[in-house]
Design a protein around this motif. Structure first.
Motif, PDB file in Angstrom:
ATOM      1  N   PHE A   1       0.837  -1.196   0.000  1.00  0.00           N
ATOM      2  CA  PHE A   1       0.000   0.000   0.000  1.00  0.00           C
ATOM      3  C   PHE A   1       0.865   1.236   0.000  1.00  0.00           C
ATOM      4  O   PHE A   1       1.979   1.226   0.500  1.00  0.00           O
ATOM      5  CB  PHE A   1      -0.943   0.031   1.208  1.00  0.00           C
TER       6      PHE A   1
ATOM      7  N   ASP B   1       6.003   2.185  31.420  1.00  0.00           N
ATOM      8  CA  ASP B   1       4.718   1.832  30.827  1.00  0.00           C
ATOM      9  C   ASP B   1       3.929   0.958  31.791  1.00  0.00           C
ATOM     10  O   ASP B   1       4.484   0.361  32.712  1.00  0.00           O
ATOM     11  CB  ASP B   1       4.932   1.017  29.536  1.00  0.00           C
TER      12      ASP B   1
ATOM     13  N   SER C   1       1.440  -5.097  30.579  1.00  0.00           N
ATOM     14  CA  SER C   1       0.527  -6.188  30.864  1.00  0.00           C
ATOM     15  C   SER C   1       1.333  -7.204  31.657  1.00  0.00           C
ATOM     16  O   SER C   1       2.483  -7.464  31.352  1.00  0.00           O
ATOM     17  CB  SER C   1       0.028  -6.794  29.562  1.00  0.00           C
TER      18      SER C   1
ATOM     19  N   ASN D   1       0.739   4.264  28.743  1.00  0.00           N
ATOM     20  CA  ASN D   1       2.032   4.397  28.074  1.00  0.00           C
ATOM     21  C   ASN D   1       2.014   5.741  27.351  1.00  0.00           C
ATOM     22  O   ASN D   1       1.082   6.534  27.539  1.00  0.00           O
ATOM     23  CB  ASN D   1       2.300   3.204  27.129  1.00  0.00           C
TER      24      ASN D   1
ATOM     25  N   HIS E   1       1.220   6.614  24.560  1.00  0.00           N
ATOM     26  CA  HIS E   1       0.175   6.849  23.567  1.00  0.00           C
ATOM     27  C   HIS E   1      -1.232   6.463  24.009  1.00  0.00           C
ATOM     28  O   HIS E   1      -2.168   6.541  23.222  1.00  0.00           O
ATOM     29  CB  HIS E   1       0.508   6.102  22.269  1.00  0.00           C
TER      30      HIS E   1
ATOM     31  N   PHE F   1      -1.604   7.803  17.738  1.00  0.00           N
ATOM     32  CA  PHE F   1      -0.578   7.094  16.982  1.00  0.00           C
ATOM     33  C   PHE F   1       0.001   8.006  15.924  1.00  0.00           C
ATOM     34  O   PHE F   1      -0.482   9.092  15.693  1.00  0.00           O
ATOM     35  CB  PHE F   1      -1.164   5.827  16.337  1.00  0.00           C
TER      36      PHE F   1
ATOM     37  N   PHE G   1       7.419   2.484  18.016  1.00  0.00           N
ATOM     38  CA  PHE G   1       6.020   2.827  18.295  1.00  0.00           C
ATOM     39  C   PHE G   1       5.813   4.330  18.151  1.00  0.00           C
ATOM     40  O   PHE G   1       6.685   5.105  18.532  1.00  0.00           O
ATOM     41  CB  PHE G   1       5.663   2.395  19.718  1.00  0.00           C
ATOM     42  N   PRO G   2       4.687   4.770  17.666  1.00  0.00           N
ATOM     43  CA  PRO G   2       3.600   3.952  17.138  1.00  0.00           C
ATOM     44  C   PRO G   2       3.900   3.448  15.730  1.00  0.00           C
ATOM     45  O   PRO G   2       4.562   4.119  14.958  1.00  0.00           O
ATOM     46  CB  PRO G   2       2.433   4.940  17.109  1.00  0.00           C
TER      47      PRO G   2
ATOM     48  N   PHE H   1       2.158   1.863  12.072  1.00  0.00           N
ATOM     49  CA  PHE H   1       0.869   1.895  11.384  1.00  0.00           C
ATOM     50  C   PHE H   1       0.951   1.087  10.106  1.00  0.00           C
ATOM     51  O   PHE H   1       2.016   0.966   9.496  1.00  0.00           O
ATOM     52  CB  PHE H   1       0.433   3.332  11.059  1.00  0.00           C
ATOM     53  N   LYS H   2      -0.163   0.514   9.716  1.00  0.00           N
ATOM     54  CA  LYS H   2      -0.316   0.005   8.359  1.00  0.00           C
ATOM     55  C   LYS H   2      -1.776   0.189   7.944  1.00  0.00           C
ATOM     56  O   LYS H   2      -2.656   0.363   8.785  1.00  0.00           O
ATOM     57  CB  LYS H   2       0.127  -1.458   8.245  1.00  0.00           C
TER      58      LYS H   2
ATOM     59  N   VAL I   1       1.079   0.779  19.720  1.00  0.00           N
ATOM     60  CA  VAL I   1       1.612   1.990  20.341  1.00  0.00           C
ATOM     61  C   VAL I   1       2.521   1.653  21.518  1.00  0.00           C
ATOM     62  O   VAL I   1       3.184   2.532  22.067  1.00  0.00           O
ATOM     63  CB  VAL I   1       0.500   2.955  20.803  1.00  0.00           C
ATOM     64  N   ALA I   2       2.517   0.391  21.939  1.00  0.00           N
ATOM     65  CA  ALA I   2       3.434  -0.077  22.986  1.00  0.00           C
ATOM     66  C   ALA I   2       3.500  -1.591  22.834  1.00  0.00           C
ATOM     67  O   ALA I   2       2.784  -2.171  22.005  1.00  0.00           O
ATOM     68  CB  ALA I   2       2.941   0.317  24.379  1.00  0.00           C
ATOM     69  N   GLU I   3       4.364  -2.232  23.596  1.00  0.00           N
ATOM     70  CA  GLU I   3       4.618  -3.654  23.350  1.00  0.00           C
ATOM     71  C   GLU I   3       3.350  -4.488  23.361  1.00  0.00           C
ATOM     72  O   GLU I   3       3.179  -5.383  22.547  1.00  0.00           O
ATOM     73  CB  GLU I   3       5.619  -4.193  24.398  1.00  0.00           C
ATOM     74  N   PHE I   4       2.436  -4.199  24.296  1.00  0.00           N
ATOM     75  CA  PHE I   4       1.215  -4.995  24.406  1.00  0.00           C
ATOM     76  C   PHE I   4      -0.048  -4.196  24.099  1.00  0.00           C
ATOM     77  O   PHE I   4      -1.137  -4.596  24.474  1.00  0.00           O
ATOM     78  CB  PHE I   4       1.116  -5.599  25.812  1.00  0.00           C
ATOM     79  N   THR I   5       0.125  -3.073  23.470  1.00  0.00           N
ATOM     80  CA  THR I   5      -1.018  -2.194  23.216  1.00  0.00           C
ATOM     81  C   THR I   5      -1.164  -1.938  21.719  1.00  0.00           C
ATOM     82  O   THR I   5      -0.248  -1.406  21.095  1.00  0.00           O
ATOM     83  CB  THR I   5      -0.838  -0.839  23.945  1.00  0.00           C
TER      84      THR I   5
ATOM     85  N   TYR J   1      -3.967  -0.818  18.337  1.00  0.00           N
ATOM     86  CA  TYR J   1      -5.145   0.000  18.035  1.00  0.00           C
ATOM     87  C   TYR J   1      -5.614  -0.298  16.631  1.00  0.00           C
ATOM     88  O   TYR J   1      -4.867  -0.840  15.812  1.00  0.00           O
ATOM     89  CB  TYR J   1      -4.814   1.504  18.159  1.00  0.00           C
TER      90      TYR J   1
END
Lengths: 429, 429, 429
Positions: free
Chosen positions: A16, B334, B337, B394, B396, B429, C13-14, C16-17, C59-63, C65
């Motif tokens: 994309f 952060d 989790s 965190n 964001h 983001f 981070f962040p 996106f795709k 936006v973070a290792e375990f986060t 969106y």
């Protein structure tokens, strides 16, 4: 190694990228009193004419896609060129399915971001179906001196309107509503040693559209109809949710010529075009004629334009052999912001002139046949002469100004004139 | 080598990246009976307050662009900051053309994603023109301790409204409609060895707006007018296609103060601001006053707020010297989790309080002058006291809660109170 | 080295795709005279059924969106799955907050881009709340043979409607409006040595919804209500701004069954599901029943479907253990565009059949209780039998055709039939 390469291959699709552009337009109007009485009191204004974002990429080796939305025009957002395309098919060439500009006229198929003036010409605005949902095949000769495309598509746009962008990419109706369009172009002169700097292109287009209708109870378009509405080569700025009848201008650029809406079964549209480029000189001309098979017999409309552009800084425009259209102008030097002791450039400078006309005069026999509250109030002829300049700050940023002198001859109210002083800041990416 | 480098250079522009954020808000209202009678019965609810996507990048070395749309606010989607910008111009600095937040007030220019509370303060909501189409020049002193910006822009937003976001980036009208705005800020204390952790910033803003009108037949805004409508520091959730008169709340947060719409020619708006940061402590205050040149002479409104924030976990906020605004808070740890035997963090925690007021009382002489069905029913004063907390999971992601105690003094119906318990989940983001 | 790694980490981070898909549908209807009289004269048409763009990332290792908008469906654009998600939380697993498909039914949770037929089944269309704003926890067993999810969410969609997509991700109202939903699935057979090629999945779902209302003056939904409206397993094409009463079809696919809108306090919804895959064979079936606690006591509706698919070219579909749903079909060979002497492939070919029904008959005691101008005119039963084929040109492009035979038994007007010949071109990325 091998696995990695395979993985890379696997991860290659889908790809994309984002592309788009914005056009911020300003307008100042000077209308003769009879022009205000005829089309309405056009208001000065500033606003986004187009703001377009597209996502495009490939999903397989020969399969590409595009999704394009415009956030400034009528649908807020509206569907623009949104399609999937399969290339390398024998005989057919490249097959495209979706919503896209139907093949007709070089003015139509030259991308908005590369227009010489702020808007396309009067005959384009008056006659071309433009973006519709359909399927197209396009191909190019082995010597790349000729290309052609043909398509079948749904005739109707928003609520079966046969002309103008199909804002939502939808056409509904049990009656008619299928069109065929084709365009072929040929380079009769092309200097292969000078990129696209010296060329002479000719082309012809043809469109046959069966008009459509929605026969369901409650539909406002129960009869196939024809209607064309022509803006004065400057686009609408405003709040499209408020529709305007002919003669009103309370929130947008007014329509200058309106055929009214009347029952019709189909139309035949013909076009001839030529493009000539000699280094910094560019000339382009087209003629279009449409014959509407209406409830009172054939109605003939036609129009034409010719335009000349000259790049003061010497640049020429790219030429796209695959589509038979002109492309981007790349300035020899960018306009560099002045650093304290830094380099400086001027960008590229272009001046241009255009003369265009449309003749959309209705026969008196149509009186009493108009649909949906329209009438014969808007038909007539319009001649525009335009002087324009463009300052290309760099390949992707430009500032444009046009002085458009409109000479309107409304069938009811006679001759009137308007001067439009309009400008644009455009960035594309 | 050389060719490759040149190719890389060539392919560098245009660049793009996507940025954005979403805010999911919930609200529970507790209104006194007189508050319900005055502003309407505010309904509890959950919904997206903002959902914003922007594409930004560079098209040449000193030329950048942004296209930003919001999918949750009134226009669905609405134009937000959409502009092209040229930097490194001598004397002018950075020149921006398009739709953007006009230079006025630190509260206004601090990005939505970095707000201390769920919404900006009452005086901002009441008085600032905010996003308009125009052109701005901005610059910064060599020692980076001062910055300034000034702009000319079209006054009108959606249908010539002088305040609130210009949802479609369009302004139309033959009368008036040009504004000038400027803001300058200075750091009178800044510890260069501690990033932005210790600072004291002061600033002043001024805006002069000539109000606009659309004189075309059929326009609903034929006279230049002023109108301000103030929400209770909590934003609208709902279906913006249904407009609400003052005193109604059937599908959205109700307006608490409404000046009504009355003929006016221009207004002068003044602002003073200060920001103080001492490690985990942040203090911010502003005063604004507007003088409206109305049909009955000058009308004076004013407002102010002061707020204090304390980061329990010790963080400070970044400071943007180029724009003279506070930026993002980056948590020391952060919120991880919990893995089975893994590391754990708490994120950052902030508590804050704000006191704000606006005084929007109309003179009796305006009775009989109100336009478009508005009246004197909504004018008065509003004082809000707010307690807030923010949990930054965190950099964001954050969860915020505000208790807003509104003390409304409506000129017609007298004193009433409302308590708003509101929360937000935000990811950017 | 170290600094570089830290920088890389910082810049990670962040992320996106962009992902999305478009579906261009065409329909030709053949209705019996009584069907036209009952549901309206459905018009043939072509248009975009869905055009969806999503931005997703971490936006973070375990986060993570996602923001997803659809440009073809009712809201133009509408909010689709837009949420923030935190994973690796003990006991809870993955927690998601935002607008998303609530956990209920495998048909519901299988992504639109992977549907066997053009639309989901009648019981899904009739009964499932679908996309709402809420919070969900989801987890998977250590052996990955079982997964479960549960959520609390706001009941109401657009203007408190309890069913159908919540187009703007907003729910407002002081009365009721909270729901609970859960779904658990288990693989009772799964061959770990053959990817997902051989499996047998069972599952159950439950939803309890307290219906909601907006009690503010001027609201059109002052009473909690239930209403379900069922399309004939083909989706709407058209101009959603024009609402259609039952019995009209002027611009869209008509509703075939409509319960009308009547006062109700809550409903209980139950679902059972099974999925069986044996190489190229796929079987899927569901049963759903809903009990509405209405103003006239409990009203019982139910529905079911069973479908069989066979891949002529031998492929199977992926299975998503985390969500308990079927995924994508990857063709063994792509449909290569034919090069002159090049490689050729056929893509993948699938044929499928489905039988589905819903029984939405209202008791006579509801007469006189209907709200907002609705009535008992639309209630009844609907049985659909569908034959379908799909040609997968490659992993991301397909062409589908369905013949849907609808057998409607309207309570007022009795039995009628309609045949829908519908097709789709889909590309996803």
């Amino acid at each position: 190694g091998k696995k990695k390469a395979a993985d890379a291959k696997k991860n290659e699709f889908p790809s994309f990228k984002i592309t788009g552009f914005t056009q911020l337009d300003s307008a100042a109007y000077s209308q003769s009193p009879n022009n205000i009485a005829t089309v309405g009191n056009a208001q000065d204004g500033t606003g986004f004419r187009r703001a377009r974002l597209a996502v495009q990429g490939k999903v397989a080796e020969f399969t590409s896609y595009q999704v394009e939305m415009d956030f400034a025009t009528a649908g807020r957002p509206s569907f623009f060129d949104t399609y999937v395309e399969q290339s390398n098919i024998p005989y057919l060439g490249t097959v495209r399915v979706g919503q896209f500009c139907q093949p007709f006229s070089v003015d139509s198929l030259t991308g908005f971001r590369n227009l010489t003036f702020l808007e396309r010409s009067l005959p384009f605005l008056a006659f071309v179906p433009f973006r519709r949902v359909g399927a197209q095949a396009a191909n190019i000769a082995d010597d790349e001196m000729s290309q052609w495309a043909y398509s079948v598509f749904r005739t109707g746009g928003y609520k079966n309107a046969p002309l103008g962008d199909n804002r939502y990419g939808v056409d509904i109706g049990d009656v008619g509503g299928v069109s065929f369009s084709t365009r072929a172009t040929h380079l009769i002169q092309y200097d292969p040693h000078a990129n696209d700097r010296y060329l002479w292109h000719i082309g012809a287009s043809y469109d046959y559209s069966v008009l459509g209708a929605d026969t369901a109870a409650g539909s406002t378009t129960q009869t196939p109809f024809y209607q064309t509405r022509v803006l004065p080569e400057f686009g609408p700025l405003g709040y499209s949710e408020d529709a305007q009848a002919f003669g009103f201008a309370n929130n947008s650029t007014p329509v200058f010529v309106d055929s009214g809406r009347y029952p019709a079964n189909h139309f035949n549209l013909f076009g001839l075009e030529t493009v000539y480029q000699n280094g910094p000189w560019g000339v382009q001309a087209e003629y279009m004629a449409t014959v509407v098979d209406s409830i009172v017999g054939n109605i003939f409309y036609n129009g034409a334009y010719t335009q000349v552009a000259y790049r003061l800084t010497g640049e020429h425009r790219a030429y796209d052999k695959k589509n038979g259209t002109l492309g981007r102008l790349v300035p020899f030097t960018d306009f560099f912001s002045f650093k304290k002791k830094g380099i400086q450039g001027m960008g590229a400078w272009e001046v241009a002139g255009r003369l265009s006309f449309v003749d959309i005069r209705n026969p008196d026999s149509l009186n009493g046949q108009y649909l949906n509250g329209t009438s014969n109030a808007g038909n007539g002829t319009l001649v525009d002469s335009t002087l324009g300049f463009t300052w290309f700050l760099n390949t992707h940023t430009k500032f444009q100004g046009n002085w458009i002198h409109c000479m309107l001859n409304n069938s009811d109210r006679g001759h009137s004139t308007a001067n439009l002083f309009v400008s644009r800041v455009q960035v594309d990416f």
